[in-house]
Design an enzyme around this catalytic site. Structure first.
Site, mmCIF file in Angstrom:
data_model
loop_
_atom_site.group_PDB
_atom_site.id
_atom_site.type_symbol
_atom_site.label_atom_id
_atom_site.label_comp_id
_atom_site.label_asym_id
_atom_site.label_seq_id
_atom_site.Cartn_x
_atom_site.Cartn_y
_atom_site.Cartn_z
ATOM 1 N N SER A 147 0.854 -1.188 0.000
ATOM 2 C CA SER A 147 0.000 0.000 0.000
ATOM 3 C C SER A 147 0.890 1.238 0.000
ATOM 4 C CB SER A 147 -0.877 0.006 1.258
ATOM 5 O OG SER A 147 -1.544 1.234 1.435
ATOM 6 N N TYR A 160 -3.115 -0.652 10.263
ATOM 7 C CA TYR A 160 -3.078 -1.099 8.866
ATOM 8 C C TYR A 160 -1.738 -0.739 8.233
ATOM 9 C CZ TYR A 160 -4.132 -1.160 3.858
ATOM 10 O OH TYR A 160 -4.094 -1.382 2.500
#
Length: 273
Positions: A147, A160
């Site tokens: 990400s 996350y």
């Protein structure tokens, strides 16, 4: 899967058909990439977390007119992982993920552990079952879906981001460790795309969050989620690099996010505590 003779398209530089296993293929990037890769003639095993998602993905593939093998793979389920490690793909795409919102001080540790179990440990277990086959034949590739949050940090989704930073470390080590055995490793690093994943992640804290007890109040994510990019940009990039023989180690989209990530890295060296 046995090697076939090169077709005219392969001679022109297009990748030959590959067997590809993709986790987290029930929606978003995984679903889009799985269906398009199958449309391009690759043998795709698409993994979905639940049986209803398996059936839905099979229906999606039928509607798209493509052949897709769909399996159930809950990364918290050892039986599911053991079943998936029975496959021997040319490319393993570790794409499934979970996002939990909450400040680092307030988020329940159960949510932290589950995020790491899904995003990191479950995928590591899967890789440990499949990659030895690649090493034995001296060919193969592992693609981790990281990400932009694996490069920079987004407040209130820090757990996350931490899982994605862990993935960056694992992928980098794997790349160096497996290169002598002909096995490639790469990452894809999505920015903020409108797959619905960010929206559900931003909402996930509501089941435990108590504004009156919170040490650090949660912000309104509405503005950050208002202008998300078209997921097709990331799907197109994944479809190109997953079967390719030569491509960059890291693929980040939208392209404008690359400059943001590089600026963040520079800032980490210059900002005060």
């Amino acid at each position: 899967m046995g090697a076939a003779s090169a077709s005219d398209s392969e001679k022109e530089g297009e990748p030959m058909s590959k067997k590809i296993l993709i986790t987290g293929a029930s929606s978003g990037f995984g679903r889009g990439a799985a269906i398009e890769l199958a449309r391009r003639g690759h043998e795709v095993v698409a993994a979905a977390e639940t049986w209803p998602q398996v059936r839905s993905l099979r229906a999606d593939a039928a509607s798209a007119g493509v052949k897709l093998e769909v399996i159930k793979l809950n990364l918290l389920d050892g039986i599911d992982i053991a079943h998936a490690t029975g496959y021997d793909p040319d490319v393993l795409v570790l794409n499934a993920g979970a996002m939990e919102s909450g400040s680092i001080i307030d988020i329940p540790m159960e949510r932290v552990r589950e995020s790491f179990e899904i995003n990191v440990f479950g995928h590591m277990k899967l890789a440990q079952g499949i990659v030895p086959k690649m090493v034995a034949r001296k060919s193969g590739k592992v693609v981790w879906t990281s990400s932009m949050g694996g490069i920079l940090v987004i407040p209130f989704v820090g757990v996350y981001c931490a899982t994605k930073h862990a993935i960056e470390g694992i992928a980098g080590a794997m790349k160096a460790e497996l290169a002598p055995y002909g096995v490639k490793v790469a990452t894809v690093n999505p920015g903020v795309f409108g797959t619905g994943f960010n929206d559900t992640g931003a909402e996930s804290h509501v089941q435990w969050y108590d504004a009156d007890r919170a040490v650090v109040p949660m912000p309104d994510f509405g503005g950050a989620l208002a202008d998300q990019s078209d997921p097709q940009d990331m799907i197109d990039a994944m479809v190109e690099i997953i079967p390719a023989e030569v491509h960059p180690y890291r693929t980040m989209r939208p392209v404008g996010t690359i400059a943001v990530a590089r600026q963040w890295q520079e800032t980490e060296w210059t900002q005060d505590a």
